[in-house]
Design an enzyme around this catalytic site. Structure first.
Site, PDB file in Angstrom:
ATOM      1  N   ASN A 269       0.845  -1.082  -0.200  1.00  0.00           N
ATOM      2  CA  ASN A 269      -0.127   0.011   0.003  1.00  0.00           C
ATOM      3  C   ASN A 269       0.965   1.364   0.047  1.00  0.00           C
ATOM      4  O   ASN A 269       0.488   2.111  -0.577  1.00  0.00           O
ATOM      5  CB  ASN A 269      -1.120  -0.232   1.003  1.00  0.00           C
ATOM      6  CG  ASN A 269      -2.205  -0.952   0.750  1.00  0.00           C
ATOM      7  OD1 ASN A 269      -3.051  -0.569  -0.223  1.00  0.00           O
ATOM      8  ND2 ASN A 269      -2.237  -2.111   1.543  1.00  0.00           N
TER       9      ASN A 269
ATOM     10  N   ARG B  16       6.129   2.229  23.475  1.00  0.00           N
ATOM     11  CA  ARG B  16       5.598   3.184  22.660  1.00  0.00           C
ATOM     12  C   ARG B  16       5.861   4.723  22.890  1.00  0.00           C
ATOM     13  O   ARG B  16       5.916   5.338  21.908  1.00  0.00           O
ATOM     14  CB  ARG B  16       3.932   3.320  22.904  1.00  0.00           C
ATOM     15  CG  ARG B  16       2.993   3.631  22.050  1.00  0.00           C
ATOM     16  CD  ARG B  16       1.888   2.957  22.284  1.00  0.00           C
ATOM     17  NE  ARG B  16       1.044   3.365  23.583  1.00  0.00           N
ATOM     18  CZ  ARG B  16      -0.347   3.268  23.797  1.00  0.00           C
ATOM     19  NH1 ARG B  16      -1.075   2.428  23.087  1.00  0.00           N
ATOM     20  NH2 ARG B  16      -0.870   3.690  25.000  1.00  0.00           N
TER      21      ARG B  16
ATOM     22  N   MET C  18       1.403  -1.993  12.264  1.00  0.00           N
ATOM     23  CA  MET C  18       0.796  -2.849  13.389  1.00  0.00           C
ATOM     24  C   MET C  18       0.748  -2.563  14.681  1.00  0.00           C
ATOM     25  O   MET C  18       0.765  -3.229  15.515  1.00  0.00           O
ATOM     26  CB  MET C  18       1.306  -4.191  12.987  1.00  0.00           C
ATOM     27  CG  MET C  18       1.114  -4.687  11.599  1.00  0.00           C
ATOM     28  SD  MET C  18      -0.580  -4.460  10.639  1.00  0.00           S
ATOM     29  CE  MET C  18      -1.276  -5.868  11.355  1.00  0.00           C
TER      30      MET C  18
ATOM     31  N   HIS D 230      -7.741  -0.486   6.818  1.00  0.00           N
ATOM     32  CA  HIS D 230      -8.113  -1.583   7.684  1.00  0.00           C
ATOM     33  C   HIS D 230      -8.829  -2.648   6.565  1.00  0.00           C
ATOM     34  O   HIS D 230      -9.643  -2.289   6.012  1.00  0.00           O
ATOM     35  CB  HIS D 230      -9.060  -1.533   8.879  1.00  0.00           C
ATOM     36  CG  HIS D 230      -9.427  -2.736   9.584  1.00  0.00           C
ATOM     37  ND1 HIS D 230      -8.237  -3.378  10.310  1.00  0.00           N
ATOM     38  CD2 HIS D 230     -10.348  -3.598   9.796  1.00  0.00           C
ATOM     39  CE1 HIS D 230      -8.745  -4.455  10.839  1.00  0.00           C
ATOM     40  NE2 HIS D 230      -9.989  -4.726  10.451  1.00  0.00           N
TER      41      HIS D 230
ATOM     42  N   ASP E 159      -9.012   7.357  15.567  1.00  0.00           N
ATOM     43  CA  ASP E 159      -9.322   7.822  16.950  1.00  0.00           C
ATOM     44  C   ASP E 159      -8.775   7.021  17.804  1.00  0.00           C
ATOM     45  O   ASP E 159      -7.976   6.381  17.715  1.00  0.00           O
ATOM     46  CB  ASP E 159     -10.905   8.121  16.940  1.00  0.00           C
ATOM     47  CG  ASP E 159     -11.495   6.792  17.226  1.00  0.00           C
ATOM     48  OD1 ASP E 159     -11.176   5.805  17.283  1.00  0.00           O
ATOM     49  OD2 ASP E 159     -13.007   6.947  17.442  1.00  0.00           O
TER      50      ASP E 159
ATOM     51  N   GLY F 115      -9.899   4.457  19.712  1.00  0.00           N
ATOM     52  CA  GLY F 115     -10.320   3.275  19.873  1.00  0.00           C
ATOM     53  C   GLY F 115      -9.465   2.369  18.687  1.00  0.00           C
ATOM     54  O   GLY F 115      -8.685   2.978  18.118  1.00  0.00           O
TER      55      GLY F 115
ATOM     56  N   ASP G  73      -9.409   0.676  15.464  1.00  0.00           N
ATOM     57  CA  ASP G  73     -10.316   0.407  14.230  1.00  0.00           C
ATOM     58  C   ASP G  73     -11.766   1.023  14.397  1.00  0.00           C
ATOM     59  O   ASP G  73     -12.845   0.473  13.648  1.00  0.00           O
ATOM     60  CB  ASP G  73     -10.181  -1.080  13.481  1.00  0.00           C
ATOM     61  CG  ASP G  73      -8.955  -1.497  13.518  1.00  0.00           C
ATOM     62  OD1 ASP G  73      -7.964  -0.617  12.935  1.00  0.00           O
ATOM     63  OD2 ASP G  73      -8.662  -2.728  13.737  1.00  0.00           O
TER      64      ASP G  73
HETATM   65  C1  GAR Z   1      -3.431  -4.126   4.244  1.00  0.00           C
HETATM   66  O1  GAR Z   1      -4.254  -5.199   4.002  1.00  0.00           O
HETATM   67  C2  GAR Z   1      -3.811  -3.245   5.506  1.00  0.00           C
HETATM   68  O2  GAR Z   1      -5.233  -3.291   5.357  1.00  0.00           O
HETATM   69  C3  GAR Z   1      -3.700  -4.129   6.791  1.00  0.00           C
HETATM   70  O3  GAR Z   1      -2.432  -4.633   6.643  1.00  0.00           O
HETATM   71  C4  GAR Z   1      -2.177  -4.866   5.082  1.00  0.00           C
HETATM   72  C5  GAR Z   1      -0.932  -4.272   4.892  1.00  0.00           C
HETATM   73  O4  GAR Z   1      -0.480  -4.614   3.387  1.00  0.00           O
HETATM   74  N1  GAR Z   1      -3.781  -3.358   7.779  1.00  0.00           N
HETATM   75  C6  GAR Z   1      -4.086  -3.813   9.031  1.00  0.00           C
HETATM   76  O5  GAR Z   1      -4.457  -4.837   9.267  1.00  0.00           O
HETATM   77  C7  GAR Z   1      -4.238  -2.868  10.356  1.00  0.00           C
HETATM   78  N2  GAR Z   1      -4.988  -3.106  11.168  1.00  0.00           N
HETATM   79  P1  GAR Z   1       0.805  -4.053   2.885  1.00  0.00           P
HETATM   80  O6  GAR Z   1       2.126  -3.771   3.587  1.00  0.00           O
HETATM   81  O7  GAR Z   1       1.281  -4.791   1.684  1.00  0.00           O
HETATM   82  O8  GAR Z   1       0.390  -2.805   2.545  1.00  0.00           O
END
Ligand code: GAR
Length: 296
Positions: free
Chosen positions: A23, A71, A96, A115, A147, A149, A151
């Protein structure tokens, strides 16, 4: 104080990623140097081995690993860098880690996450396995403002894909990723244009008597309504906003809702309806669609 969108100049964007970064790649391609919408100027990772960092360096974009040592340390360094690089918008892409309430508050409205589910369904981890185990016929992905929470923040944009017989978590993941690579840049363009924003105080004033109606909408319906009212404002029809939410704003209201739909997803039947609206509405609608759809 952060200035609201639209900025009136190209945005400076940072991406935070923990892993392979497909992404991130899509965002780097959608917002390269010199792009009038803005450019990705900084990539941060909590994981020094993340391939995302290689992808950024391969395109000459500054890539910084901040190895996770808790963190507080990570966020302190990240906040300093975001400030020093004068970042306008932060995009989490496969990041993550959970960010602290103070980080999120400082960047609220300027911090997006991607997400891989149709939120509010399936927040958290192992989404594709859970979608398959539940026998869903459809899944998708969501871009939302972060925010406090997990997701849970206001939705910017969602896209859908079918779940097919014989699907595995891997086939589903591939299909959702393909969708995400188009969805995320589009969502960013909506935010940069001021057509997607988290509902706040100003909205309450603008909506007046239509506020309770807005509040009753589901989290998935709200972004469509927000886009429609932002379009009316853009078109100088702010006075029609409360009536439009109640379906009583005539051609401008219809034009705003049709355009708001089409900004999320193309639909031939809606295009045809739009073509039948009075010319002054149709021209404004077509202009808004052209802006979001053109790659630069
Ligand atoms: C994506 O599918 C994104 O939606 C998900 O991780 C993947 C990253 O893929 N995100 C989550 O699960 C966040 N909770 P990438 O590293 O190939 O972009």
């Amino acid at each position: 104080m952060l200035t609201p969108f639209p900025l009136g100049r190209p945005a400076r964007m940072a991406v935070m990623a923990s892993g392979r970064g497909t992404n991130l790649q899509a965002l780097l391609e959608a917002f390269p140097p010199g792009n009038p919408w803005g450019e990705v100027v900084l990539v941060l990772s909590d994981n020094p081995g993340a391939y995302a960092l290689e992808r950024a360096r391969g395109r000459g974009v500054e890539a910084v690993a901040l190895p996770w040592q808790g963190r507080r340390a990570f966020e302190g360094e990240a906040l300093a860098l975001l400030g020093e690089r004068r970042i306008d918008l932060v995009l989490l892409a496969g990041f993550m880690r959970l960010l602290s309430p103070s980080f999120v508050e400082a960047w609220y409205g300027r911090l997006l996450n991607l997400h891989p589910s149709l939120l509010p369904d399936y927040p958290g981890l192992h989404v594709h396995q859970r979608v398959l185990a539940a026998g869903e016929r459809e899944t998708g992905s969501t871009v939302h403002f972060v925010d406090q929470g997990m997701d849970t923040g206001p939705i910017v944009l969602q896209g859908r894909v079918p779940v097919l017989p014989g699907d595995t978590p891997e086939t589903l993941e591939r299909r959702v990723l393909f969708l995400e690579h188009r969805l995320y840049p589009r969502a960013v363009r909506l935010v940069l244009l001021g057509l997607a924003f988290p509902p706040g105080e100003a909205l309450l004033t603008l909506l007046g008597p239509a506020w309770p109606h807005f509040q009753r909408l589901s989290p998935r319906e709200k972004p469509l309504h927000l886009r429609a009212l932002a379009l009316l404002r853009l078109w100088g029809q702010e006075g029609l906003v409360p009536a439009a939410l109640l379906g009583e704003a005539g051609a401008w209201g219809r034009g705003a809702f049709l355009t708001a739909h089409l900004l999320a997803e193309d639909h031939p039947a809606l295009r045809r309806e739009l073509a039948e609206l009075p010319e002054e509405v149709r021209l404004r609608a077509e202009e808004a669609l052209r802006r979001v759809e053109s790659p630069s």
